[in-house]
Design a protein around this motif. Structure first.
Motif, short mmCIF file in Angstrom:
data_model
loop_
_atom_site.label_atom_id
_atom_site.label_comp_id
_atom_site.label_asym_id
_atom_site.label_seq_id
_atom_site.Cartn_x
_atom_site.Cartn_y
_atom_site.Cartn_z
N ARG A 76 -1.06 -44.55 -15.30
CA ARG A 76 -1.62 -45.52 -16.23
C ARG A 76 -0.49 -46.47 -16.65
NH1 ARG A 76 -3.33 -42.22 -21.06
NH2 ARG A 76 -1.35 -41.25 -20.52
N VAL A 77 -0.85 -47.62 -17.16
CA VAL A 77 0.16 -48.57 -17.62
C VAL A 77 1.04 -47.93 -18.68
CG1 VAL A 77 0.52 -50.75 -18.86
CG2 VAL A 77 -1.16 -50.64 -17.01
N VAL A 78 0.46 -47.16 -19.58
CA VAL A 78 1.24 -46.52 -20.64
C VAL A 78 2.27 -45.55 -20.04
CG1 VAL A 78 -0.38 -44.62 -21.10
CG2 VAL A 78 1.14 -45.42 -22.90
N GLN A 133 4.53 -53.02 -22.72
CA GLN A 133 3.25 -52.85 -22.04
C GLN A 133 2.81 -54.16 -21.37
OE1 GLN A 133 0.05 -54.20 -23.28
NE2 GLN A 133 -0.94 -53.41 -21.45
N SER A 134 3.02 -55.27 -22.04
CA SER A 134 2.61 -56.56 -21.48
C SER A 134 3.40 -56.89 -20.21
CB SER A 134 2.77 -57.68 -22.51
OG SER A 134 4.13 -57.78 -22.92
N THR A 189 5.01 -47.70 -18.59
CA THR A 189 5.79 -48.26 -19.69
C THR A 189 6.83 -47.25 -20.17
OG1 THR A 189 3.91 -49.62 -20.38
CG2 THR A 189 5.59 -49.20 -22.03
N THR A 190 6.43 -46.00 -20.29
CA THR A 190 7.34 -44.94 -20.71
C THR A 190 8.44 -44.74 -19.67
OG1 THR A 190 5.56 -43.84 -21.91
CG2 THR A 190 7.50 -42.50 -21.37
N SER A 192 -8.45 -46.93 -20.09
CA SER A 192 -7.19 -47.10 -19.38
C SER A 192 -7.42 -47.63 -17.97
CB SER A 192 -6.45 -45.76 -19.26
OG SER A 192 -6.11 -45.27 -20.52
N SER A 224 2.09 -54.60 -17.43
CA SER A 224 0.76 -55.08 -17.02
C SER A 224 0.88 -56.32 -16.14
CB SER A 224 -0.09 -55.42 -18.25
OG SER A 224 -0.42 -54.23 -18.94
#
Length: 122
Positions: A45-47, A57-58, A50-51, A81, A61
């Motif tokens: 997932r994007v999240v 996040q942007s 990101t981690t 998500s 994405s």
């Protein structure tokens, strides 16, 4: 070896070269390449990305959208998500392996390149 002058290259070859240049441009950003490497391990997932990347996040994405537009990744919705995966995992892994092989052969030449290496000015 005979070389064909650029002005004699036929249109389909120019189109193929343009497509290849666009594909490599998609891989040219360190963050996008890192995303591809993470997706080689499985869906994210994007999240999650990101981690892993430590980016906003942007930003993640935006990079995922670029890879999606290039056809390198695919996305599916899971609840609220977006879950990304490689669109063509085997071919992508083959390309990354070929890049590693070429980098092994060229040594530090790519990093030291005055036009595109780490010290190059934009």
């Amino acid at each position: 070896m005979l070389e064909t002058p650029v002005d004699e290259v036929v249109a389909p070859e120019v189109g193929a070269l343009t497509a290849a240049a666009c594909l490599f441009h998609g891989f040219s950003d360190r963050s996008r390449l890192t995303i591809v490497q993470h997706l080689a391990l499985g869906e994210h997932r994007v999240v999650d990305l990101t981690t892993h990347l430590g980016l906003a996040q942007s930003t993640v994405s935006k990079h995922c959208a670029c890879l999606l537009d290039c056809g390198v990744v695919k996305v599916r919705t899971q609840g609220r998500s977006s879950v990304y995966s490689l669109a063509h995992p085997e071919a992508t892994l083959d390309l990354l392996a070929a890049a590693e092989k070429l980098l092994g052969l060229t040594g530090d030449a790519v990093v030291l390149c005055p036009r595109y290496g780490e010290g190059a000015t934009p």
